[in-house]
Design an enzyme around this catalytic site. Structure first.
Site, PDB file in Angstrom:
ATOM      1  CG  ASP A  82      -2.189   0.901   0.884  1.00  0.00           C
ATOM      2  OD1 ASP A  82      -2.141   1.676  -0.093  1.00  0.00           O
ATOM      3  OD2 ASP A  82      -3.188   0.844   1.627  1.00  0.00           O
TER       4      ASP A  82
HETATM    5  C1  BGC Z   1      -4.941   3.438   0.127  1.00  0.00           C
HETATM    6  C2  BGC Z   1      -5.172   2.440  -0.989  1.00  0.00           C
HETATM    7  C3  BGC Z   1      -5.021   3.101  -2.327  1.00  0.00           C
HETATM    8  C4  BGC Z   1      -3.652   3.735  -2.399  1.00  0.00           C
HETATM    9  C5  BGC Z   1      -3.360   4.392  -3.735  1.00  0.00           C
HETATM   10  C6  BGC Z   1      -3.667   4.238  -0.063  1.00  0.00           C
HETATM   11  O1  BGC Z   1      -3.584   5.292   0.826  1.00  0.00           O
HETATM   12  O2  BGC Z   1      -4.915   2.758   1.356  1.00  0.00           O
HETATM   13  O3  BGC Z   1      -6.431   1.859  -0.850  1.00  0.00           O
HETATM   14  O4  BGC Z   1      -5.225   2.166  -3.338  1.00  0.00           O
HETATM   15  O5  BGC Z   1      -3.544   4.711  -1.392  1.00  0.00           O
HETATM   16  O6  BGC Z   1      -4.104   5.513  -3.913  1.00  0.00           O
END
Ligand code: BGC
Length: 731
Positions: free
Chosen positions: A270
């Site tokens: 993530d």
């Molecule tokens: C979130 C994800 C997301 C990623 C990219 C993160 O902060 O937890 O769900 O896909 O950002 O935007």
């Protein structure tokens, strides 16, 4: 050009270690900051901060958040001119509930229980995103949630494993279509692996501590269903699981994902979660963070620079085998290959497609349909549907005429393209109806309040369009209070009290726009009709009008419990049995598992939702009361629409395992069907009861099926159950 996956191996053998590591890196598209006239591309943002050389931008594997075809084309072109192997760049983005045409938030969509329509919504989103150059979406989110305090509950399917599985599979199929190479598909990335939805106390990024028994029986199946449906990527989570961060978790990634589930696609971290291994105190520095993430099996690092900075050294020092890097790169390049990017790196980039598909009428129509099916009628004391004597109708509240009802993670959706409640009603109310609109109800003067009261009194109906501002749910939006914003609450209570004092009729309809279950006990007792509209998306206003005016009969059923009080969190219907279950008899109540002040159950339970019509269940018959291994059984019944309106009922099959070698839930959803009936119509329906419905998982995730007794129920919700008999299972 690469024409086969074998040629891919050959390509990898020609890449330098540095080039391979760069493929394992994802930056955000903003780093390709083109000046007006073509020229060199300045390195900006974190890349600048981390002192990366510009050439890295033409070696990295993927970018996130490039959101327009024209920009994607420029970047891809420049990238290919500079990449000596002509490996195409891959574009990723969070298409969560629509790209330009926005569908209801996932929690809302789930309440439609209509997986075909949900799949179609993902098809639409894929078509709109793919023409803008997106190759991979960070969806579906298969995090099971039982705690409404957590802001990301809006992105989840709710509290039930079966709904979670079905929804993850439907979304994956919708995004990926039948052939990933087609230019109207995007690859799906299941997230956040694993159990992110179980953060303690509903507080964002908090600890997750679950027994393996609980993890296996409730939390894992959604991710697995997404993968079984063909999802090509998976994302790790921010949380720890039983003491180990998900992004450095070998048990999750190696033992479960790779070995047990045979997942072959790339695993992405993530956003920043590799570096966060340091903050977790799980790695002493960036180098160890990179080491632990790669060893656990994270193939792509999102945004933070630990791989780029440290992996080469870790390989040279023989801490990490180069083979491991090769495998990761092969997974990443194979995904590019499967997307058809090697044969045409511009395959998805389609400027005229943006014109044609974004917000086209077919897409809007689907969004309206799903929005209406997502809405859940919580109360109705005869006020709805609004139909007769509608000379005057009043619409009040911050959501009365605002397009800000797309909800968080709404892609490229725009409030200005959104049909507001007012617009929807104006389009659908009879021409002669006068619609009074007051958007401002918070902190108003007494004079203004009296004005409003007078209008309300002479209106045939008053619609209160209220809820949480959009920014109150989503990532990093945990709350400890599940109330409406205070000024709205104050206004509504004052309005109701005045109307009651003056003995006026209460023709009030509360329409809620929100991203999580709220505490609605007072409203349930004081407002005759309540419609949960969630954040309904681009066509929200039309969908609200469709339901209020009876063009569409509400059929949504909650996939998450609405509490009496936040103190009940975590709250879910499929809880384990206790040794002292709550008793009905006052005298027995004393020492049982209960609260002194509110019931154990939800105010509005899982599976609940009203209709304008009524459904009756007849001739319930369980064919056999005993089955042995290998046999199935059939549950038959007839469903009748005994009311005045055409409608759809979600019939729910619940099973209770009466005794086993582990304590089992008091009830579990094992199947459902959404049935459409005309007034007076009756249909024979059956469910097949399979052995699979009787199994559970042990601590190691192995199937367990034990001889025993199983109570079978048909429900119109998890609290409105019809006994169908007890089924004995013998091995
Ligand atoms: C979130 C994800 C997301 C990623 C990219 C993160 O902060 O937890 O769900 O896909 O950002 O935007």
């Amino acid at each position: 050009m690469i024409n086969s996956k074998n040629e891919m191996k050959n390509l990898i053998s020609k890449m330098t270690l540095e080039e391979k590591i760069a493929q394992m890196y994802q930056l955000y598209g903003g780093v390709y900051d083109f000046p007006e006239e073509e020229g060199s591309i300045p390195v900006t943002g974190p890349a600048e901060e981390w002192e990366f050389e510009e050439q890295l931008l033409f070696k990295i594997g993927s970018v996130l958040n490039v959101n327009r075809a024209q920009k994607a084309r420029k970047i891809q072109k420049k990238y290919l001119e500079n990449n000596r192997h002509e490996i195409p760049l891959m574009f990723m983005y969070d298409i969560i509930h629509g790209y330009k045409t926005i569908f209801p938030i996932p929690l809302g969509s789930a309440c439609s229980w209509d997986m075909e329509l949900i799949e179609e919504s993902a098809r639409v989103a894929a078509r709109e995103g793919s023409v803008s150059g997106i190759n991979v979406t960070f969806s579906p989110m298969a995090d099971l949630v039982r705690d409404a305090r957590w802001g990301r509950v809006m992105e989840s399917p709710g509290e039930d494993p079966l709904i979670n599985e079905k929804m993850a599979a439907a979304l994956v199929k919708g995004y990926q279509g039948t052939d990933l190479k087609k230019d109207d598909t995007v690859a799906a990335c299941v997230k956040h692996f694993a159990a992110y939805g179980a953060v303690e106390a509903g507080r964002e990024y908090n600890t997750v501590d679950l027994s393996d028994y609980r993890l296996n029986n409730y939390y894992l199946s959604g991710y697995k269903a997404g993968i079984d449906a063909g999802a090509r990527m998976i994302m790790t989570a921010f949380n720890t699981l039983n003491g180990v961060p998900a992004t450095g978790n070998q048990y999750l990634i190696q033992d479960i994902l790779r070995e047990k589930w045979d997942f072959f696609g790339p695993v992405i971290s993530d956003y920043g979660s590799v570096s966060e291994l340091i903050a977790h105190g799980y790695a002493k520095n960036g180098k160890e963070a990179a080491q632990k993430a790669v060893q656990a099996g994270v193939d792509i690092e999102m945004v933070t620079p630990e791989y780029i900075k440290h992996l080469a050294d870790l390989v040279t020092e023989e801490v990490i085998a180069e083979k491991k890097i090769d495998t990761a790169v092969e997974r990443i390049l194979n995904l590019k290959y499967d997307l058809g990017l090697f044969s045409d790196p511009f395959r998805y980039i389609n400027e005229s497609g943006e014109e044609k598909y974004h917000l086209c009428s077919t897409h809007r129509k689907k969004a309206r349909q799903l929005a209406a099916e997502s809405m859940v009628l919580l109360e109705n004391d005869g006020v709805l549907p609004l139909k007769e004597n509608l000379e005057e109708v009043t619409l009040l509240g911050p959501f009365a005429d605002s397009g800000k009802m797309l909800g968080n993670w709404s892609g490229e959706g725009d409030a200005d393209d959104t049909v507001t409640a007012k617009e929807g009603l104006v389009n659908e109310l009879p021409d002669e109806t006068e619609l009074n609109v007051y958007s401002q109800i918070e902190n108003i003067s007494q004079g203004k309040f009296l004005d409003i009261i007078e209008t309300v009194k002479k209106s045939a109906a008053t619609i209160l369009a209220v809820g949480e501002p959009q920014s109150w749910s989503g990532e990093a939006r945990s709350r400890t209070r599940l109330t409406l914003p205070e000024p709205q609450e104050k206004f509504i209570k004052k309005l109701v009290n005045v109307l009651k004092e003056e003995e006026e009729e209460l023709n009030l309809v509360l329409v809620l726009f929100n991203g999580r279950p709220l505490e609605l006990e007072w409203y349930s007792e004081n407002i005759p009709a309540i419609l949960e509209a969630w954040y309904p998306g681009t066509e929200g206003g039309h969908a609200v009008a469709d339901i209020l005016l009876g063009q569409v009969n509400p059929s949504g059923k909650l996939t998450i419990s609405f509490p009496y009080s936040v103190g009940q969190m975590p709250l879910y219907y499929n809880r384990y049995s206790t040794g002292r279950p709550p008793m009905d008899q006052e005298v027995e109540k004393k020492n049982c598992s209960r609260y002194l002040d509110v019931p154990n159950h939800a105010l509005y339970p899982f599976g609940y939702g009203l209709s304008y019509t009524e459904f009756e269940y007849h001739n319930i018959n369980l064919e056999k009361n005993k089955i042995t291994a290998g046999e199935t059984n059939q549950l038959n019944f007839a469903l009748k629409n005994s009311g005045q309106y055409k409608g759809q009922e979600v019939v729910q099959l619940y099973i209770k395992d009466c005794y086993a070698n582990r304590v089992r839930p008091i009830l579990e959803l094992k199947g459902y069907q959404k049935i459409s009936l005309a007034p007076g119509e009756k249909k024979n329906i059956s469910f097949e009861i399979t052995e699979e419905m009787l199994i559970y998982f042990d601590e190691n995730g192995q199937n367990v099926i034990e001889p025993g007794a199983f109570e079978i129920y048909l429900g119109s919700s998890s609290k409105d159950l019809r006994e169908c008999g007890i089924l004995e299972y013998q091995i």
